[in-house]
Design an enzyme around this catalytic site. Structure first.
Site, PDB file in Angstrom:
ATOM      1  N   THR A 124      -4.172  47.656  71.119  1.00 53.66           N
ATOM      2  CA  THR A 124      -3.538  46.372  70.793  1.00 53.66           C
ATOM      3  C   THR A 124      -3.995  45.891  69.416  1.00 53.66           C
ATOM      4  OG1 THR A 124      -5.352  45.272  71.950  1.00 53.66           O
ATOM      5  CG2 THR A 124      -3.279  45.493  73.162  1.00 53.66           C
ATOM      6  N   ALA A 125      -4.665  46.776  68.655  1.00 48.90           N
ATOM      7  CA  ALA A 125      -5.247  46.333  67.373  1.00 48.90           C
ATOM      8  C   ALA A 125      -4.270  46.603  66.222  1.00 48.90           C
ATOM      9  CB  ALA A 125      -6.578  47.017  67.166  1.00 48.90           C
ATOM     10  N   ARG A 126      -4.308  47.822  65.674  1.00 46.83           N
ATOM     11  CA  ARG A 126      -3.360  48.199  64.630  1.00 46.83           C
ATOM     12  C   ARG A 126      -3.032  49.676  64.797  1.00 46.83           C
ATOM     13  NH1 ARG A 126      -2.402  43.614  64.121  1.00 46.83           N
ATOM     14  NH2 ARG A 126      -2.507  42.294  62.258  1.00 46.83           N
ATOM     15  N   ASP A 182       0.733  48.826  71.966  1.00 48.33           N
ATOM     16  CA  ASP A 182       1.457  47.619  71.569  1.00 48.33           C
ATOM     17  C   ASP A 182       1.643  47.579  70.055  1.00 48.33           C
ATOM     18  OD1 ASP A 182       2.585  44.981  72.124  1.00 48.33           O
ATOM     19  OD2 ASP A 182       0.786  44.141  71.194  1.00 48.33           O
ATOM     20  N   ILE A 233     -11.646  39.577  70.998  1.00 45.55           N
ATOM     21  CA  ILE A 233     -10.653  40.147  71.917  1.00 45.55           C
ATOM     22  C   ILE A 233     -11.310  41.214  72.799  1.00 45.55           C
ATOM     23  CG2 ILE A 233      -8.442  41.372  72.094  1.00 45.55           C
ATOM     24  CD1 ILE A 233      -7.647  39.946  69.407  1.00 45.55           C
ATOM     25  N   HIS A 293       4.617  45.158  69.845  1.00 48.80           N
ATOM     26  CA  HIS A 293       3.660  44.243  69.207  1.00 48.80           C
ATOM     27  C   HIS A 293       3.748  42.829  69.813  1.00 48.80           C
ATOM     28  CE1 HIS A 293       1.246  43.733  65.221  1.00 48.80           C
ATOM     29  NE2 HIS A 293       0.809  42.909  66.137  1.00 48.80           N
ATOM     30  N   GLY A 337       1.177  41.316  71.500  1.00 45.16           N
ATOM     31  CA  GLY A 337      -0.164  40.805  71.816  1.00 45.16           C
ATOM     32  C   GLY A 337      -0.255  39.286  71.862  1.00 45.16           C
ATOM     33  N   SER A 338       0.215  38.611  70.833  1.00 50.13           N
ATOM     34  CA  SER A 338       0.073  37.138  70.776  1.00 50.13           C
ATOM     35  C   SER A 338       1.357  36.422  71.180  1.00 50.13           C
ATOM     36  CB  SER A 338      -0.333  36.727  69.360  1.00 50.13           C
ATOM     37  OG  SER A 338       0.698  37.075  68.435  1.00 50.13           O
ATOM     38  N   GLU A 367       5.631  50.057  61.929  1.00 45.68           N
ATOM     39  CA  GLU A 367       6.474  49.219  62.808  1.00 45.68           C
ATOM     40  C   GLU A 367       7.653  48.659  62.018  1.00 45.68           C
ATOM     41  OE1 GLU A 367       4.021  46.154  64.511  1.00 45.68           O
ATOM     42  OE2 GLU A 367       2.581  47.592  65.279  1.00 45.68           O
TER      43      GLU A 367
END
Ligand code: DGY
Length: 318
Positions: free
Chosen positions: A234-236, A260, A158, A283, A285-286, A265
């Site tokens: 955008t990771a964690r 994100d 990524i 969240h 991202g995908s 969460e």
């Protein structure tokens, strides 16, 4: 007989159709969040679990799974929600879904970079709340990306996809990774995090959440960024210390953030909601239909390999 598969969340239709074709599937019909006791109860008699990031498969939960369970296929690239050690110890295979979400996640990183740099949160609020008085030469001035230095923390798939996109925006790409990455000639490698931070006008986080990276961005490390830097994640969420980031945003040490992912969460630190310089997404991202189907297919490919006696391509356990 087809293997018995528990799928803990609803998947996009194409992935569910394929799963039902090849496995004896129990679905989570109403897509509710199961606690660990419910997950263990539903796992009774199953050969395989298809789980995702909302399932917390810690060591205790893995140890209490029924003995029939031989593989956990995660619908995610991240696996911080699964104790790989406990799965390994019980001889349960674990797989993830890399590659197929790389572009979608890199796209969201660019959306966050642009949104943070151009004040999209404040701009959107001005329109929605009808507080936009008039166009002004000095109104809502953001930060240009052209010529800025983008620091990428974690130059995996990524991170590299973000670097490609950033070059198209005229940015100079820097990165920190344990090792220099081949084929990233134009990007400048920094052997230490501190060196990367010192040159990052914009920092984008792409490392995995591990015991080594949790809290990596804290009061001490954020202070090493140039004053007025932008931070994007955008990771964690747990890679960033919320108190430190919110302090830095309030003091102006950090000009803006694009986030994100969050600690805890979906119950994020409520202070983020009040900060006009925080561009926030839930969240995503995908979250494209194509990508989520591809993640479902990739998880099913891994299960197919496993039940055909092959090592799954995304096997994470020995
Ligand atoms: C992952 O795959 O780890 C993401 O966080 C969800 O797509």
């Amino acid at each position: 007989m087809a293997p018995k598969l528990l799928i803990t969340r609803r998947l996009p239709p194409d992935a569910e159709v394929r799963a039902a074709r090849d496995y004896l599937v129990e679905n989570n019909r109403d897509d509710s969040l199961w606690n660990n006791a419910q997950l263990i109860a539903h796992a009774a008699g199953k050969d395989a679990l298809l789980v995702t990031v909302t399932d917390k498969l810690d060591a205790d939960t893995i140890n209490r799974l029924p003995p029939t369970v031989k593989i956990i296929a995660s619908f995610s690239v991240g696996t911080d929600h699964i104790s790989l050690e406990a799965a390994n110890a019980r001889g349960i295979a674990v797989t993830n879904t890399p590659d197929v979400l790389t572009d979608a996640t890199a796209d969201i990183a660019l959306l966050l970079i642009l949104g943070a740099a151009r004040g999209a949160a404040a701009g959107t609020a001005a329109i929605r709340e009808a507080t936009w008085a008039n166009w002004a030469p000095t109104g809502m001035l953001g930060i240009s990306l052209t010529g800025k230095r983008l620091g990428i923390l974690g130059m995996g798939r990524i991170g590299r996809a973000v670097a490609r996109r950033a070059r198209a925006f005229g940015m100079e790409v820097h990165y920190h990774n344990r090792h220099k990455v081949e084929g990233e000639g134009e990007a400048i490698w920094h052997a230490s995090l501190d060196k990367l931070l010192a040159v990052s006008d914009i920092l984008s986080v792409h490392c995995a959440s591990t015991p080594q990276t949790r809290g990596l961005l804290n009061a001490k490390t954020l202070a090493r960024l140039p004053k007025g830097a932008i931070v994007v994640n955008t990771a964690r969420g747990d890679i960033i210390d919320d108190d430190a980031l919110i302090d830095a945003l309030s003091s102006g040490q950090i000009a803006a953030v694009g986030l994100d992912v969050f600690n805890n969460e979906p119950n994020i630190d409520p202070r983020y909601r009040t900060l006009p310089n925080a561009f926030l997404l839930p969240h995503l991202g995908s979250a494209t239909l194509e990508t989520r189907n591809a993640m479902g297919f990739r998880a099913l490919d891994n299960l197919d390999d496993f039940f055909a006696g092959r090592r799954p391509r995304d096997a994470l356990t020995s």
